[in-house]
Design a protein around this motif. Structure first.
Motif, PDB file in Angstrom:
ATOM      1  N   GLN A  44      29.031  24.139  17.946  1.00  0.00           N
ATOM      2  CA  GLN A  44      27.749  24.374  18.589  1.00  0.00           C
ATOM      3  C   GLN A  44      27.921  24.963  19.996  1.00  0.00           C
ATOM      4  OE1 GLN A  44      24.218  22.915  17.193  1.00  0.00           O
ATOM      5  NE2 GLN A  44      25.495  23.966  15.697  1.00  0.00           N
ATOM      6  N   ASN A  45      28.912  24.472  20.722  1.00  0.00           N
ATOM      7  CA  ASN A  45      29.167  25.014  22.060  1.00  0.00           C
ATOM      8  C   ASN A  45      29.708  26.441  22.004  1.00  0.00           C
ATOM      9  OD1 ASN A  45      28.365  23.121  24.092  1.00  0.00           O
ATOM     10  ND2 ASN A  45      30.049  21.776  23.470  1.00  0.00           N
ATOM     11  N   LEU A  46      30.383  26.797  20.919  1.00  0.00           N
ATOM     12  CA  LEU A  46      30.859  28.173  20.780  1.00  0.00           C
ATOM     13  C   LEU A  46      29.689  29.125  20.569  1.00  0.00           C
ATOM     14  CD1 LEU A  46      34.107  27.687  18.672  1.00  0.00           C
ATOM     15  CD2 LEU A  46      33.956  28.580  20.997  1.00  0.00           C
ATOM     16  N   TRP A  47      28.680  28.721  19.804  1.00  0.00           N
ATOM     17  CA  TRP A  47      27.478  29.548  19.700  1.00  0.00           C
ATOM     18  C   TRP A  47      26.780  29.651  21.056  1.00  0.00           C
ATOM     19  CZ3 TRP A  47      26.220  27.013  14.433  1.00  0.00           C
ATOM     20  CH2 TRP A  47      26.501  27.917  13.398  1.00  0.00           C
ATOM     21  N   LEU A  48      26.731  28.538  21.768  1.00  0.00           N
ATOM     22  CA  LEU A  48      26.121  28.539  23.096  1.00  0.00           C
ATOM     23  C   LEU A  48      26.853  29.506  24.021  1.00  0.00           C
ATOM     24  CD1 LEU A  48      24.106  27.308  25.125  1.00  0.00           C
ATOM     25  CD2 LEU A  48      25.758  25.460  25.505  1.00  0.00           C
ATOM     26  N   LYS A  49      28.161  29.579  23.883  1.00  0.00           N
ATOM     27  CA  LYS A  49      28.956  30.503  24.697  1.00  0.00           C
ATOM     28  C   LYS A  49      28.550  31.945  24.424  1.00  0.00           C
ATOM     29  CE  LYS A  49      33.798  31.468  25.926  1.00  0.00           C
ATOM     30  NZ  LYS A  49      35.224  31.137  25.629  1.00  0.00           N
ATOM     31  N   GLY A  50      28.016  32.204  23.230  1.00  0.00           N
ATOM     32  CA  GLY A  50      27.548  33.537  22.885  1.00  0.00           C
ATOM     33  C   GLY A  50      26.112  33.788  23.303  1.00  0.00           C
TER      34      GLY A  50
END
Length: 373
Positions: A312-318
């Motif tokens: 989820q945090n990787l999507w947020l990073k995008g």
């Protein structure tokens, strides 16, 4: 970007000359046993533990994904992180394909080891094809709001954002409303990210135009009329925008998700992003497992990874808004710096219901080509 509009290698939409490139391998039968057990698993309990799921997935050794451009919501890093974390090779097919193309690929490659294991779909296409999905509830399923998931886990929303207008301010005037796009300064310059009858981003772009012009999620006709007027004015540019077309200047104005347009701001001097206050259209993509996945354990491990704090945090990073954001904020597990950096959106968000989406999709299927081409 993930325009979800172009098709590289699917039989249904390409000339027959592409068939050889898309032909399945001669021997593509699937093994029985552990694979068939994984195919019927509806939660981690069916494997016993996360370690057992990881072992089953690593034994399969591969995962087939489709329509996941590396620069769309940070999918490049998501894919590489998954591969590094687990001993599983990800086969990423046709990254610029449309949502409907994913379904077509699953149909055309059914029964082969090249079929997609998982889907990432726009709302209208996802809801029209739920019979192709395998129910699965990830460990964090209870932290996902009810309105963003099927009760049995056949589909689950994953990441979302707001529909926006990205534009090169060195080539066109400031955009303060959608009506501005009808002006002569925008002649041949306004691109929509895909065909709204097949692509989630384009579908939501038409919804945005409808709400901004007196329509609603119950009445998409004003949105279709807006794009017809845009075409009549000579301003509609029938080119599927990508990072390359934006950076080359070919598509100086792009109607697309805010997280995709925002990503171009770091690459194109003068690239601005506008979300109309009168039409803040929010939307999530749909994650699902192919019921005929050739790598069923890896498909389920992929889902567990995507809905973990890390995924989820990787999507947020995008720049996208992860569906578990509220629960992660409460638990203190979200990347707060990235979360605080999300652009503010004013106005009351419009999130079409499943029923509204189905109705609007039917109207577009009957009227978009006639009005816009």
């Amino acid at each position: 970007m993930k325009p979800k509009t172009s098709l590289v290698c699917l039989v249904a939409l390409l000339s027959t000359s592409a068939l050889a490139a898309c032909a399945p391998p001669e021997d593509d039968s699937q093994d029985s046993g552990a694979g068939s057990d994984a195919a019927s698993a509806t939660s981690l309990d069916d494997f016993g533990s996360m370690d057992d799921l990881v072992s089953a997935a690593e034994e399969e050794g591969e995962l087939n994904v489709i329509a996941l451009p590396p620069d769309w919501a940070n999918y490049g890093e998501i894919i590489s992180t998954f591969q590094e974390k687990y001993d599983i090779k990800i086969n990423s097919a046709q990254p610029d394909a449309a949502s409907q193309d994913e379904i077509n690929a699953a149909d055309q490659l059914k029964g082969t080891d090249r079929a997609p294991d998982v889907f990432d779909l726009g709302q209208s296409v996802a809801l029209a094809n739920t019979d192709m999905f395998a129910p699965y509830q990830v460990e964090t399923f209870d932290e996902i709001p009810e309105e963003f998931k099927d009760p049995d886990g056949a589909w689950v929303n994953d990441y979302g954002g707001y529909m926006s207008v990205g534009y090169d301010s060195t080539k066109v005037p400031e955009v303060t409303s959608l009506e501005d796009l009808l002006g002569p300064e925008f002649k041949g310059k306004v691109a929509l990210n895909g065909d709204p009858t097949a692509a989630g981003a384009a579908f939501s772009g038409v919804v945005m135009a409808s709400v901004a012009n007196g329509g609603s999620a119950d009445d998409i006709k004003p949105g279709v009329d807006f794009f017809a007027d845009l075409k009549d004015a000579g301003n509609f540019l029938p080119v599927d925008p990508t990072a390359a077309t934006i950076e080359s200047g070919q598509t100086p104005v792009v109607i697309d998700w805010d997280y995709l347009n925002a990503a171009e701001s770091a690459k194109v001097d003068g690239w601005e992003v506008f979300v109309p206050e009168e039409a803040p259209i929010a939307g999530y993509y749909f994650q699902a497992i192919n019921a005929d996945a050739p790598h069923p354990a890896a498909a389920r491990l992929w889902q567990e990874f995507l809905y973990s704090d890390e995924g989820q945090n990787l999507w947020l990073k995008g720049g996208a808004r992860p569906v578990r954001a509220d629960a992660m904020v409460e638990a203190g597990s979200i990347d707060q710096e990235l979360y605080d950096a999300l652009p503010e959106v004013t106005g009351t968000p419009v999130i079409p219901t499943n029923e509204q989406t189905e109705t609007m999709a039917a109207y577009l299927a009957d009227n978009w080509a006639k009005a816009v081409g």
